[in-house]
Scaffold this active site. Structure first.
Site, PDB file in Angstrom:
ATOM      1  N   ASN A   1      32.139  43.603  33.195  1.00 15.55           N
ATOM      2  CA  ASN A   1      33.077  42.693  33.871  1.00 15.55           C
ATOM      3  C   ASN A   1      32.087  41.400  34.287  1.00 15.55           C
ATOM      4  O   ASN A   1      32.287  40.582  35.067  1.00 15.55           O
ATOM      5  CB  ASN A   1      33.023  42.958  35.513  1.00 15.55           C
ATOM      6  CG  ASN A   1      34.140  44.243  35.504  1.00 15.55           C
ATOM      7  OD1 ASN A   1      35.298  44.231  34.610  1.00 15.55           O
ATOM      8  ND2 ASN A   1      34.334  45.046  36.603  1.00 15.55           N
TER       9      ASN A   1
ATOM     10  N   HIS B   1      32.440  42.891  45.696  1.00 17.86           N
ATOM     11  CA  HIS B   1      33.071  43.075  44.475  1.00 17.86           C
ATOM     12  C   HIS B   1      33.365  44.606  44.038  1.00 17.86           C
ATOM     13  O   HIS B   1      34.442  44.825  43.787  1.00 17.86           O
ATOM     14  CB  HIS B   1      32.247  42.689  43.324  1.00 17.86           C
ATOM     15  CG  HIS B   1      32.562  42.536  42.023  1.00 17.86           C
ATOM     16  ND1 HIS B   1      32.897  43.703  41.074  1.00 17.86           N
ATOM     17  CD2 HIS B   1      33.255  41.587  41.210  1.00 17.86           C
ATOM     18  CE1 HIS B   1      33.709  43.179  39.895  1.00 17.86           C
ATOM     19  NE2 HIS B   1      33.812  42.008  40.103  1.00 17.86           N
ATOM     20  N   ARG B   2      32.407  45.412  44.371  1.00 18.44           N
ATOM     21  CA  ARG B   2      32.809  46.883  44.341  1.00 18.44           C
ATOM     22  C   ARG B   2      32.996  47.323  42.934  1.00 18.44           C
ATOM     23  O   ARG B   2      33.043  48.773  42.697  1.00 18.44           O
ATOM     24  CB  ARG B   2      33.789  47.339  45.299  1.00 18.44           C
ATOM     25  CG  ARG B   2      33.718  46.977  46.624  1.00 18.44           C
ATOM     26  CD  ARG B   2      34.454  47.997  47.556  1.00 18.44           C
ATOM     27  NE  ARG B   2      35.951  47.489  47.307  1.00 18.44           N
ATOM     28  CZ  ARG B   2      36.936  48.235  47.811  1.00 18.44           C
ATOM     29  NH1 ARG B   2      36.638  49.237  48.651  1.00 18.44           N
ATOM     30  NH2 ARG B   2      37.954  47.933  47.576  1.00 18.44           N
ATOM     31  N   ASP B   3      33.027  46.713  41.790  1.00 19.48           N
ATOM     32  CA  ASP B   3      33.214  47.137  40.602  1.00 19.48           C
ATOM     33  C   ASP B   3      32.223  46.395  39.568  1.00 19.48           C
ATOM     34  O   ASP B   3      32.678  46.085  38.421  1.00 19.48           O
ATOM     35  CB  ASP B   3      34.618  47.164  40.110  1.00 19.48           C
ATOM     36  CG  ASP B   3      34.842  48.126  38.971  1.00 19.48           C
ATOM     37  OD1 ASP B   3      33.928  48.848  38.641  1.00 19.48           O
ATOM     38  OD2 ASP B   3      35.857  47.716  38.147  1.00 19.48           O
ATOM     39  N   LEU B   4      31.074  46.055  39.898  1.00 14.27           N
ATOM     40  CA  LEU B   4      29.975  45.269  39.121  1.00 14.27           C
ATOM     41  C   LEU B   4      29.545  46.264  37.876  1.00 14.27           C
ATOM     42  O   LEU B   4      29.170  47.483  38.202  1.00 14.27           O
ATOM     43  CB  LEU B   4      28.832  44.900  40.001  1.00 14.27           C
ATOM     44  CG  LEU B   4      29.171  43.863  41.133  1.00 14.27           C
ATOM     45  CD1 LEU B   4      28.052  43.623  42.049  1.00 14.27           C
ATOM     46  CD2 LEU B   4      29.267  42.639  40.245  1.00 14.27           C
TER      47      LEU B   4
END
Length: 328
Positions: free
Chosen positions: A141, A134-137
């Protein structure tokens, strides 16, 4: 498409109900679909419509959405390219964001926090098992459904195994949220499964502590803390937290990715069995250097500033692209 849609506007047969949120890359609306159900419409920022990297982000989000089938991942229904607009149509989930939930309720009771953490870890492990990081938890979100079910949103920054790299390095690597960004992301690296484990640990820490382990007056200060700081003990916020829970969470947010859990399922397994853990196995040097060797404070500040300069360069490029588009 106008810069901002309002209630009652129609877009390709979808009736806008209202704006749900706005980020650096997109605007998200609640809408009635032609069949009468509620859906989410996600539009790229109007100033970025002509940018290939933005288009690639959307195409990748569609590919990821169509690849996944899990109750914690809202379905991506379709990708629509109309005469005046491009947008995603996604399943609508009723409920507050985890950010709103934490703001109202944190620190959460241990049992409630662990139930949410378990769901998050299980969903993240599902993503990883399907080749998606995911890299943007972050709490913004994540939606908490009516039955306290967890739903992970926004795969615009996600990395799909085998996909080609988006060309704008700063946008794809370091455009996360500093509070939950792993040190390797701050250093401009792509990140991997352990990067999501770091963010997971930060989120669970915040749910149980009601605060984050690193603080700063600005983005650069927070980034520097992730690179050089020693995280505040969870028990310093909540002395009643069992030592096993603290050990698991603190392991997940270690600076060196090699010292973290190698999977979300390993994190979940230890969290579920926190009372039976051998805590001597969790001892680590809190001053351990970032992966790749010891960095001086000067080197760390240089790297942090480079990230910030890269972000400013990205903003300038976006503004310039928008200007050129509007004058052709």
């Amino acid at each position: 498409m106008p810069a901002t849609l309002k209630a009652g506007d129609m877009v390709c047969g979808y009736n806008i109900i209202g704006l749900l949120g706005q980020g650096g890359f997109s605007q998200i609306y609640k809408a009635h679909s032609p069949d009468g159900t509620h859906v989410i419409l996600k539009f790229p920022d109007v100033s970025m419509l002509g940018d290939q990297a933005t288009y690639e982000r959307f195409r990748r989000e569609v590919a990821i959405g169509q690849k996944l089938d899990h109750p914690a991942i809202p379905h991506t229904i379709s990708f629509i390219e109309g005469p005046d607009s491009v947008f995603l149509v996604m399943e609508y989930i009723e409920g507050p964001s985890l950010r709103e939930y934490i703001t109202e309720k944190a620190p959460l009771p241990i049992k409630e926090g662990l139930l949410l953490a378990d769901q998050l870890a299980e969903a993240i492990d599902y993503l990883h098992s399907h080749g998606v990081c995911h890299r943007d938890l972050k709490p913004e979100n994540i939606i908490v459904g009516p039955d306290n079910s967890i739903h992970i949103l926004d795969f615009g920054s996600a990395l799909l195994e085998g996909s080609r790299r988006v060309t704008w390095r700063w946008a794809s690597n370091a455009f996360g949220t500093p509070d939950y960004m792993a040190p390797e992301q701050i250093q401009g690296k792509r990140g991997d499964v352990r990067t999501d484990v770091y963010a997971l640990g930060m989120i669970v820490y915040e749910m149980l502590a009601g605060a984050l382990p690193f603080e700063g007056d600005n983005v650069l200060a927070v980034m520097n803390q992730h690179l050089t700081g020693v995280p505040v003990s969870l028990c310093s916020f909540q002395p009643s937290i069992p030592a096993g829970i603290e050990a698991v969470i603190m392991k997940s947010i270690r600076r060196d990715p090699d010292e973290r859990y190698r999977s979300a399922s390993a994190f979940k397994k230890d969290l579920d069995n926190y009372a039976d853990l051998d805590l001597s196995q969790f001892q680590s040097n809190p001053e351990a250097a970032v992966s790749g060797g010891v960095l001086t404070n000067h080197q760390i500040w240089v790297r942090t500033i480079l990230v910030f300069v890269g972000f400013l360069a990205l903003v300038v490029l976006i503004v310039l692209a928008a200007y050129l588009m509007h004058h052709h």
